[in-house]
Write a protein that holds these residues in place. Structure first.
Motif, mmCIF file in Angstrom:
data_model
loop_
_atom_site.group_PDB
_atom_site.id
_atom_site.type_symbol
_atom_site.label_atom_id
_atom_site.label_comp_id
_atom_site.label_asym_id
_atom_site.label_seq_id
_atom_site.Cartn_x
_atom_site.Cartn_y
_atom_site.Cartn_z
ATOM 1 N N VAL A 208 -8.801 -18.583 6.595
ATOM 2 C CA VAL A 208 -9.069 -17.741 5.436
ATOM 3 C C VAL A 208 -8.507 -16.347 5.719
ATOM 4 O O VAL A 208 -8.905 -15.688 6.690
ATOM 5 C CB VAL A 208 -10.578 -17.663 5.144
ATOM 6 C CG1 VAL A 208 -10.840 -16.747 3.948
ATOM 7 C CG2 VAL A 208 -11.133 -19.048 4.877
ATOM 8 N N ALA A 209 -7.576 -15.910 4.887
ATOM 9 C CA ALA A 209 -6.886 -14.646 5.131
ATOM 10 C C ALA A 209 -6.739 -13.875 3.829
ATOM 11 O O ALA A 209 -6.648 -14.451 2.740
ATOM 12 C CB ALA A 209 -5.508 -14.884 5.757
ATOM 13 N N GLU A 210 -6.721 -12.555 3.966
ATOM 14 C CA GLU A 210 -6.407 -11.670 2.847
ATOM 15 C C GLU A 210 -5.247 -10.773 3.275
ATOM 16 O O GLU A 210 -5.139 -10.387 4.446
ATOM 17 C CB GLU A 210 -7.617 -10.817 2.468
ATOM 18 C CG GLU A 210 -8.067 -9.863 3.563
ATOM 19 C CD GLU A 210 -9.156 -8.906 3.112
ATOM 20 O OE1 GLU A 210 -9.394 -8.811 1.886
ATOM 21 O OE2 GLU A 210 -9.766 -8.248 3.982
ATOM 22 N N VAL A 211 -4.384 -10.458 2.320
ATOM 23 C CA VAL A 211 -3.247 -9.584 2.585
ATOM 24 C C VAL A 211 -3.351 -8.406 1.626
ATOM 25 O O VAL A 211 -3.267 -8.579 0.409
ATOM 26 C CB VAL A 211 -1.906 -10.312 2.389
ATOM 27 C CG1 VAL A 211 -0.744 -9.374 2.702
ATOM 28 C CG2 VAL A 211 -1.841 -11.553 3.270
ATOM 29 N N LEU A 212 -3.556 -7.211 2.169
ATOM 30 C CA LEU A 212 -3.722 -6.016 1.352
ATOM 31 C C LEU A 212 -2.450 -5.177 1.420
ATOM 32 O O LEU A 212 -2.127 -4.604 2.469
ATOM 33 C CB LEU A 212 -4.924 -5.202 1.835
ATOM 34 C CG LEU A 212 -5.222 -3.930 1.043
ATOM 35 C CD1 LEU A 212 -5.543 -4.261 -0.412
ATOM 36 C CD2 LEU A 212 -6.363 -3.147 1.676
ATOM 37 N N PHE A 213 -1.733 -5.120 0.308
ATOM 38 C CA PHE A 213 -0.569 -4.247 0.194
ATOM 39 C C PHE A 213 -1.040 -2.874 -0.275
ATOM 40 O O PHE A 213 -1.665 -2.752 -1.341
ATOM 41 C CB PHE A 213 0.437 -4.821 -0.797
ATOM 42 C CG PHE A 213 1.166 -6.040 -0.310
ATOM 43 C CD1 PHE A 213 2.353 -5.920 0.395
ATOM 44 C CD2 PHE A 213 0.666 -7.309 -0.547
ATOM 45 C CE1 PHE A 213 3.034 -7.050 0.850
ATOM 46 C CE2 PHE A 213 1.327 -8.440 -0.102
ATOM 47 C CZ PHE A 213 2.513 -8.310 0.594
ATOM 48 N N VAL A 214 -0.736 -1.838 0.489
ATOM 49 C CA VAL A 214 -1.128 -0.473 0.142
ATOM 50 C C VAL A 214 0.116 0.254 -0.360
ATOM 51 O O VAL A 214 1.006 0.606 0.417
ATOM 52 C CB VAL A 214 -1.730 0.264 1.356
ATOM 53 C CG1 VAL A 214 -2.194 1.659 0.938
ATOM 54 C CG2 VAL A 214 -2.875 -0.529 1.949
ATOM 55 N N ASP A 215 0.184 0.435 -1.672
ATOM 56 C CA ASP A 215 1.328 1.112 -2.286
ATOM 57 C C ASP A 215 1.106 2.620 -2.207
ATOM 58 O O ASP A 215 0.262 3.173 -2.908
ATOM 59 C CB ASP A 215 1.484 0.664 -3.745
ATOM 60 C CG ASP A 215 2.766 1.183 -4.371
ATOM 61 O OD1 ASP A 215 3.444 2.020 -3.745
ATOM 62 O OD2 ASP A 215 3.095 0.756 -5.491
ATOM 63 N N ASP A 216 1.898 3.260 -1.365
ATOM 64 C CA ASP A 216 1.735 4.692 -1.102
ATOM 65 C C ASP A 216 2.564 5.524 -2.075
ATOM 66 O O ASP A 216 3.434 6.286 -1.680
ATOM 67 C CB ASP A 216 2.120 4.989 0.348
ATOM 68 C CG ASP A 216 1.826 6.421 0.755
ATOM 69 O OD1 ASP A 216 0.904 7.024 0.177
ATOM 70 O OD2 ASP A 216 2.516 6.936 1.651
ATOM 71 N N GLY A 217 2.290 5.355 -3.373
ATOM 72 C CA GLY A 217 2.992 6.155 -4.382
ATOM 73 C C GLY A 217 4.463 5.826 -4.503
ATOM 74 O O GLY A 217 5.289 6.742 -4.653
ATOM 75 N N SER A 218 4.827 4.559 -4.466
ATOM 76 C CA SER A 218 6.239 4.165 -4.572
ATOM 77 C C SER A 218 6.820 4.606 -5.917
ATOM 78 O O SER A 218 6.150 4.567 -6.950
ATOM 79 C CB SER A 218 6.374 2.655 -4.420
ATOM 80 O OG SER A 218 5.974 2.244 -3.132
ATOM 81 N N ARG A 219 8.108 4.980 -5.887
ATOM 82 C CA ARG A 219 8.796 5.414 -7.105
ATOM 83 C C ARG A 219 9.749 4.348 -7.639
ATOM 84 O O ARG A 219 10.381 4.549 -8.672
ATOM 85 C CB ARG A 219 9.565 6.706 -6.837
ATOM 86 C CG ARG A 219 8.687 7.836 -6.301
ATOM 87 C CD ARG A 219 9.472 9.125 -6.145
ATOM 88 N NE ARG A 219 8.690 10.140 -5.455
ATOM 89 C CZ ARG A 219 8.741 10.369 -4.158
ATOM 90 N NH1 ARG A 219 9.541 9.627 -3.392
ATOM 91 N NH2 ARG A 219 8.006 11.312 -3.602
ATOM 92 N N ASP A 220 9.876 3.231 -6.938
ATOM 93 C CA ASP A 220 10.739 2.162 -7.418
ATOM 94 C C ASP A 220 9.863 1.084 -8.059
ATOM 95 O O ASP A 220 8.772 1.367 -8.553
ATOM 96 C CB ASP A 220 11.593 1.604 -6.271
ATOM 97 C CG ASP A 220 10.739 0.987 -5.161
ATOM 98 O OD1 ASP A 220 9.496 1.070 -5.260
ATOM 99 O OD2 ASP A 220 11.315 0.416 -4.225
#
Length: 343
Positions: A36-48
């Motif tokens: 059982v896994a979770e993947v957390l993408f942390v978008d640091d204010g991307s401009r694309d």
């Protein structure tokens, strides 16, 4: 919701080109792990288009969570935000540019389960990087290793690592504003070891860390974990003052014994410029520390969240207490006795 065995934090800043191939490789690794896994993408204010790509990926796999920060706070803060929002027994931090191979995660986990709270991936080769960047990185790690006597920052090591739940809880308590995560990882102590690997070149795009950002990053690291520059200013200032005092005595003695002509303008100018430069340099060193103290006293939050969509992990089945389950079973299994009327 079930507690995941593994949480993976992926800081993202303008990585739209690499997110899909990164997820494909990471997905194969997670499927093979069968946990059982979770993947957390942390978008640091991307401009694309990173946010749009993450939304698409999240709609296809419930293991993906998204944490969108309100603006660009920097990678160090993005990793801290991820640590604040994960709950796995083990936590992996990995970049999305595919320089750090997701296929190394099982080896990191296997090593960590041998009794370590932290296993960091140490680079034996840095493919795709210029000799100047490799040389400056090597010099930085050696300098900070000498300056920070109480904290040993591993050489040639990035942010790619696995952390235990205990290590994550400890890191959440460190809320300083100027964050040098490699130093904070080392500061918490706890048993740790390394796994070596060869770092690949970027899959697409260019690095977001130019030499100016790397220089400021190095300043954050040195000033956060060492007061050696202040001590150097004190010692060197003392030596310069001692030399100036000795030189002053020599001028007085020479004037009394031999006299002194008016000529001496070059000597005066050289001395004046030297001492002025030394003073300005050490005022700058003191200013660096004062600026960091000023930022800490403002007590602003590390980051602000624009949106948070956690991974949709399966719900944990409700477990009844043993006595309640026994009562339920006896009630459902017993037949109602007939009512007997007395004659």
């Amino acid at each position: 919701m079930v507690t995941p065995e593994l949480s993976i934090i992926v800081p993202v800043f303008n990585e739209a080109e690499t997110l899909r191939p990164f997820w494909q490789r990471l997905c194969r690794v997670l499927d093979d792990l069968d946990t059982v896994a979770e993947v957390l993408f942390v978008d640091d204010g991307s401009r694309d288009a990173s946010a749009a790509v993450l939304a698409t990926l999240a709609s296809t796999d419930p293991r993906i969570g998204r944490l969108l920060l309100s603006r660009n706070f920097g990678k160090e803060v993005a990793m801290s935000a991820g640590l604040d929002h994960v709950s796995g027994r083990w936590t992996v931090i990995i970049d999305a540019d595919l320089q750090d191979p997701p296929e190394l995660i099982p080896r990191l986990l296997e090593t960590a389960r041998g009794g370590y709270d932290m296993v960091y991936a140490r680079r034996t080769h840095r493919h795709g990087e210029s000799w100047l960047k490799r040389a400056s990185a090597a010099a930085f790690y050696r300098v900070i290793g000498r300056l920070s006597h109480r904290v040993e920052v591993p050489r040639d090591t990035g942010d790619f690592r696995v952390l235990s739940a205990r290590a994550v809880v400890a890191l959440r308590q460190l809320r300083e504003r100027h964050r040098f995560m490699k130093g904070l990882f080392a500061w918490i102590g706890y048993p740790s070891t390394e796994v070596t690997y060869a770092r690949d070149p970027r899959a697409a795009g260019a690095s977001h860390f130019g030499f100016w950002r790397l220089w400021n990053f190095a300043l954050d690291g040195i000033t956060s974990f060492s007061t050696a520059p202040l001590k150097l200013a004190t010692y060197l200032g003392f030596l310069v003052a001692l030399g100036a005092f000795a030189f002053g005595l020599w001028i007085i003695l020479k004037t009394m014994m031999f006299g002194e002509a008016v000529a001496g303008y070059p000597t005066i100018m050289v001395t004046l410029l030297f001492f002025s430069g030394m003073q300005l340099m050490f005022i700058g060193v003191i200013g660096e520390y004062l600026a960091r103290m000023f930022d800490e006293t403002k007590q602003r939050p590390l980051y602000l969240v624009q949106a948070y969509d956690p991974a949709a992990l399966p719900a944990q089945p409700e477990v009844q207490p043993a006595d309640q389950a026994a009562n339920t079973a006896s009630t459902s299994g017993a037949k109602a006795s007939p009512t007997v009327l007395a004659p």
